[in-house]
Design a protein around this motif. Sequence first.
Motif, short mmCIF file in Angstrom:
data_model
loop_
_atom_site.label_atom_id
_atom_site.label_comp_id
_atom_site.label_asym_id
_atom_site.label_seq_id
_atom_site.Cartn_x
_atom_site.Cartn_y
_atom_site.Cartn_z
N ALA A 138 0.83 -1.20 0.00
CA ALA A 138 0.00 0.00 0.00
C ALA A 138 0.87 1.25 0.00
CB ALA A 138 -0.93 0.00 1.21
N ASP A 144 -4.41 -0.55 -3.63
CA ASP A 144 -5.16 0.62 -3.17
C ASP A 144 -5.34 0.62 -1.66
OD1 ASP A 144 -5.74 1.70 -5.82
OD2 ASP A 144 -7.00 -0.08 -6.08
N PHE A 145 -5.73 -0.53 -1.11
CA PHE A 145 -6.03 -0.61 0.31
C PHE A 145 -5.22 -1.73 0.98
CE2 PHE A 145 -10.59 0.91 -0.70
CZ PHE A 145 -10.18 2.23 -0.64
N PHE A 274 -4.48 3.40 3.39
CA PHE A 274 -4.11 3.69 2.01
C PHE A 274 -3.09 4.82 2.00
CE2 PHE A 274 -8.07 5.88 3.03
CZ PHE A 274 -7.76 7.21 2.76
N ARG A 275 -2.41 4.94 0.88
CA ARG A 275 -1.35 5.93 0.79
C ARG A 275 -1.92 7.34 0.79
NH1 ARG A 275 3.12 5.66 -3.95
NH2 ARG A 275 1.26 5.93 -5.22
N THR A 278 -3.75 9.60 -2.13
CA THR A 278 -4.50 8.77 -3.07
C THR A 278 -5.83 9.43 -3.42
OG1 THR A 278 -3.53 6.72 -2.21
CG2 THR A 278 -5.62 6.51 -3.39
#
Length: 324
Positions: A138, A144-145, A274-275, A278
């Motif tokens: 991530a 994504d998650f 998440f990053r 994003t």
Amino acid sequence: MKLQQLRYIWEVAHHDLNVSTTAQALYTSQPGISKQIRLLEDELGVEIFSRSGKHLTRITPGGEAILKIAGEILGKVESIKQLAQEHSAPDRGSLSIATTHTQARYALPSVIESFIERYPDVALHMHQGTPAQISQSASEGEVDFAIATEALDLFQNLLMMPCYRWNRCILVPRDHALTRVKELSLEDVAEYPIVTYVFGFTGRSRLDEAFRQKELKPRVVFTATDADVIKTYVRLGLGIGIVAHMAYDQELDEDLVALEAKHLFKPSITSIGFRRGTYLRGFMYDFIERFAPHLTRDIVDEACAISSRDKLEEFFSGIELPEY
């Protein structure tokens, strides 16, 4: 400087500096990647990779700094693509999730079933791994998650949001002596060989902490990442099992007894991360809320605006988490 060059150095760094493997992954030629990396290094006047002959051996200190910024740039580019797709095809796209076996097997099936029913044109990809691998995937934008209980705090660029609390149970065969103990103690549990999760998996740190505080040394004779594997070896008589309570199914595991253990161990919290930065598409917000109903779009947006981890913890401390 070209985006393609940044993509090449990023991918090479994440393919163990193997240009050949990177070329295969990107469906291009090895000489083409090597040439573009050299052109970028010449333009910047600094080596990104050290070399021994034709082979890349390590990332230079300057290269580390360049790769960090390159990752941020590539992340922004991906956000632009996601934003455009949100306007052109809001219910179409892809969503990738990295998680552990326990989450994938027990917590996520109903969520994923309802999500796919609502978004049939969103391709859903699930990756399983250790919590550290999940968090790293991530952090680097490969998924994504991330959904896990451990290790999500290892990466500063991840925004973590608590989803639910859970605890453990002790699994034993129906004729086991522990079934006749009115209220289990850690001392009772420590008398038997234990089959449980690998360290770093599914709240294992809470388990170790509990024994350590009591100055007990549990005999962990077998560890696994998969709760179903743990149950198999409990059935074989290798030891008593300690697993997440959600991993016990009364119908499928009717030959086993789940003994209450929430009074023995502190609860663990599963989070979704998440990053930072994003771009969250509509169906991504929806997935989060299906998994953790208290994480509404407004709450997620508020969390995204908080940069300090301490303030983020304070923000979520006022939200009562459900118990799984």
